[in-house]
Scaffold this motif. Structure first.
Motif, PDB file in Angstrom:
ATOM      1  N   ARG A   1       0.915  -1.166   0.054  1.00 15.47           N
ATOM      2  CA  ARG A   1       0.152   0.013   0.045  1.00 15.47           C
ATOM      3  C   ARG A   1       0.777   1.316   0.013  1.00 15.47           C
ATOM      4  N   VAL A   2       0.585   2.103  -0.899  1.00 16.08           N
ATOM      5  CA  VAL A   2       1.570   3.347  -1.041  1.00 16.08           C
ATOM      6  C   VAL A   2       0.581   4.626  -1.058  1.00 16.08           C
ATOM      7  N   SER A   3       1.399   5.545  -0.664  1.00 14.18           N
ATOM      8  CA  SER A   3       0.748   6.850  -0.561  1.00 14.18           C
ATOM      9  C   SER A   3       1.850   7.780  -0.993  1.00 14.18           C
ATOM     10  N   LEU A   4       1.927   8.390  -2.029  1.00 18.56           N
ATOM     11  CA  LEU A   4       2.990   9.362  -2.706  1.00 18.56           C
ATOM     12  C   LEU A   4       2.503  10.698  -2.882  1.00 18.56           C
ATOM     13  N   TRP A   5       3.425  11.499  -1.925  1.00 19.70           N
ATOM     14  CA  TRP A   5       3.213  12.739  -1.824  1.00 19.70           C
ATOM     15  C   TRP A   5       4.108  13.690  -2.601  1.00 19.70           C
ATOM     16  N   LEU A   6       3.536  14.556  -3.534  1.00 19.20           N
ATOM     17  CA  LEU A   6       4.231  15.647  -4.362  1.00 19.20           C
ATOM     18  C   LEU A   6       4.302  17.000  -3.692  1.00 19.20           C
ATOM     19  N   THR A   7       5.511  17.502  -3.357  1.00 18.74           N
ATOM     20  CA  THR A   7       5.769  18.655  -2.758  1.00 18.74           C
ATOM     21  C   THR A   7       6.777  19.389  -3.486  1.00 18.74           C
ATOM     22  N   GLY A   8       6.820  20.733  -3.232  1.00 24.07           N
ATOM     23  CA  GLY A   8       7.870  21.623  -4.220  1.00 24.07           C
ATOM     24  C   GLY A   8       7.567  21.215  -5.717  1.00 24.07           C
ATOM     25  N   GLU A   9       8.607  21.152  -6.351  1.00 24.92           N
ATOM     26  CA  GLU A   9       8.586  21.182  -7.819  1.00 24.92           C
ATOM     27  C   GLU A   9       7.791  19.983  -8.263  1.00 24.92           C
ATOM     28  N   ALA A  10       7.901  18.944  -7.652  1.00 24.05           N
ATOM     29  CA  ALA A  10       7.271  17.577  -7.926  1.00 24.05           C
ATOM     30  C   ALA A  10       5.781  17.849  -7.966  1.00 24.05           C
ATOM     31  N   SER A  11       5.281  18.977  -7.348  1.00 25.79           N
ATOM     32  CA  SER A  11       3.795  19.165  -7.799  1.00 25.79           C
ATOM     33  C   SER A  11       3.445  19.300  -9.171  1.00 25.79           C
ATOM     34  N   TRP A  12       4.211  19.992  -9.991  1.00 25.11           N
ATOM     35  CA  TRP A  12       3.927  20.071 -11.362  1.00 25.11           C
ATOM     36  C   TRP A  12       3.882  18.701 -11.950  1.00 25.11           C
ATOM     37  N   LEU A  13       4.284  17.635 -11.552  1.00 27.88           N
ATOM     38  CA  LEU A  13       4.149  16.452 -12.139  1.00 27.88           C
ATOM     39  C   LEU A  13       2.703  15.547 -11.954  1.00 27.88           C
ATOM     40  N   ALA A  14       1.911  16.364 -11.289  1.00 31.39           N
ATOM     41  CA  ALA A  14       0.589  15.998 -11.174  1.00 31.39           C
ATOM     42  C   ALA A  14      -0.335  16.554 -12.158  1.00 31.39           C
ATOM     43  N   VAL A  15       0.191  17.688 -12.745  1.00 30.61           N
ATOM     44  CA  VAL A  15      -0.490  18.274 -13.827  1.00 30.61           C
ATOM     45  C   VAL A  15      -0.452  17.549 -15.323  1.00 30.61           C
ATOM     46  N   PRO A  16      -1.741  17.104 -15.774  1.00 29.60           N
ATOM     47  CA  PRO A  16      -1.695  16.370 -17.021  1.00 29.60           C
ATOM     48  C   PRO A  16      -0.641  16.688 -18.054  1.00 29.60           C
ATOM     49  N   GLY A  17      -0.009  15.677 -18.794  1.00 30.57           N
ATOM     50  CA  GLY A  17       1.191  15.939 -19.567  1.00 30.57           C
ATOM     51  C   GLY A  17       2.441  16.235 -18.848  1.00 30.57           C
TER      52      GLY A  17
ATOM     53  N   ALA B   1      -1.205  25.881  -3.806  1.00 24.41           N
ATOM     54  CA  ALA B   1      -1.543  27.094  -3.808  1.00 24.41           C
ATOM     55  C   ALA B   1      -0.669  28.045  -4.061  1.00 24.41           C
ATOM     56  N   ARG B   2       0.850  27.702  -4.146  1.00 19.06           N
ATOM     57  CA  ARG B   2       1.808  28.806  -4.706  1.00 19.06           C
ATOM     58  C   ARG B   2       1.859  28.397  -6.063  1.00 19.06           C
ATOM     59  N   ARG B   3       1.393  27.368  -6.689  1.00 17.76           N
ATOM     60  CA  ARG B   3       1.552  27.101  -8.186  1.00 17.76           C
ATOM     61  C   ARG B   3       0.262  27.481  -8.805  1.00 17.76           C
ATOM     62  N   SER B   4      -0.903  28.010  -7.857  1.00 15.02           N
ATOM     63  CA  SER B   4      -2.334  28.296  -8.166  1.00 15.02           C
ATOM     64  C   SER B   4      -2.864  27.198  -8.885  1.00 15.02           C
ATOM     65  N   LEU B   5      -2.557  25.838  -8.263  1.00 15.12           N
ATOM     66  CA  LEU B   5      -3.123  24.654  -8.905  1.00 15.12           C
ATOM     67  C   LEU B   5      -4.438  24.158  -7.836  1.00 15.12           C
ATOM     68  N   THR B   6      -5.378  23.926  -8.613  1.00 17.29           N
ATOM     69  CA  THR B   6      -6.532  22.782  -7.951  1.00 17.29           C
ATOM     70  C   THR B   6      -6.552  21.729  -7.968  1.00 17.29           C
ATOM     71  N   GLU B   7      -7.651  20.726  -7.766  1.00 14.55           N
ATOM     72  CA  GLU B   7      -7.765  19.412  -8.218  1.00 14.55           C
ATOM     73  C   GLU B   7      -8.057  19.615  -9.591  1.00 14.55           C
ATOM     74  N   ASP B   8      -8.924  20.430  -9.956  1.00 23.14           N
ATOM     75  CA  ASP B   8      -9.347  20.313 -11.374  1.00 23.14           C
ATOM     76  C   ASP B   8      -8.082  20.468 -12.360  1.00 23.14           C
ATOM     77  N   ASP B   9      -7.102  21.091 -11.797  1.00 27.17           N
ATOM     78  CA  ASP B   9      -5.718  21.035 -12.836  1.00 27.17           C
ATOM     79  C   ASP B   9      -4.905  19.861 -12.849  1.00 27.17           C
ATOM     80  N   LEU B  10      -5.241  18.922 -11.818  1.00 29.97           N
ATOM     81  CA  LEU B  10      -4.234  17.615 -11.825  1.00 29.97           C
ATOM     82  C   LEU B  10      -4.963  16.373 -12.362  1.00 29.97           C
ATOM     83  N   VAL B  11      -4.217  15.853 -12.445  1.00 25.18           N
ATOM     84  CA  VAL B  11      -4.512  14.171 -13.277  1.00 25.18           C
ATOM     85  C   VAL B  11      -5.656  13.467 -12.431  1.00 25.18           C
ATOM     86  N   LYS B  12      -6.538  13.040 -13.007  1.00 23.66           N
ATOM     87  CA  LYS B  12      -7.839  12.470 -12.189  1.00 23.66           C
ATOM     88  C   LYS B  12      -7.078  11.518 -11.197  1.00 23.66           C
TER      89      LYS B  12
END
Length: 120
Positions: free
Chosen positions: A35-51, A85-96
């Motif tokens: 069972r895995v929980s991967l947290w993306l912080t800092g610059e890794a946050s961008w990798l949750a944006v589609p593409g 928030a620092r990257r103006s990302l909401t859940e709607d901006d992220l990979v499903k």
């Protein structure tokens, strides 16, 4: 007691080897039935944006988009609230399937019985 592996990726394209290691370990753990929980912080946050994960390149490494798909298929992926928030990302901006949650949720996960935390 079920073991849970909580992995925090603190780097993205700014430190590609460290970033890729977090995703590789997370995907390998999911593939092994952990069972895995991967947290993306800092610059890794961008990798949750589609593409964005698909654009990430590191020689001799599995494609990051494929690794993210593996983690999402059997684990949980979270982007830190403040980082989003620092990257103006909401859940709607992220990979499903990727959620946004904060420090209290992270602390709860890493302090749970059977949890093992790794930070990259």
């Amino acid at each position: 007691m079920e073991r849970v592996l909580v992995i925090k990726a603190t780097a993205g394209e700014d430190s590609p080897e460290r970033c890729n290691q977090a995703f590789t370990v997370a995907a390998a753990a999911v593939a092994s039935g952990v069972r895995v929980s991967l947290w993306l912080t800092g610059e890794a946050s961008w990798l949750a944006v589609p593409g964005r994960a698909e654009q990430f390149e590191l020689p001799h490494a599995a494609p990051l988009g494929d690794l993210l798909d593996v983690v999402l298929s059997g684990g949980r992926v979270t982007v830190c609230t403040q980082c989003a928030a620092r990257r103006s990302l909401t859940e709607d901006d992220l990979v499903k399937g990727v959620r946004i949650a904060g420090a209290p949720t992270f602390v709860e996960e890493v302090m749970a019985d059977g949890a093992q935390a790794l930070v990259y």
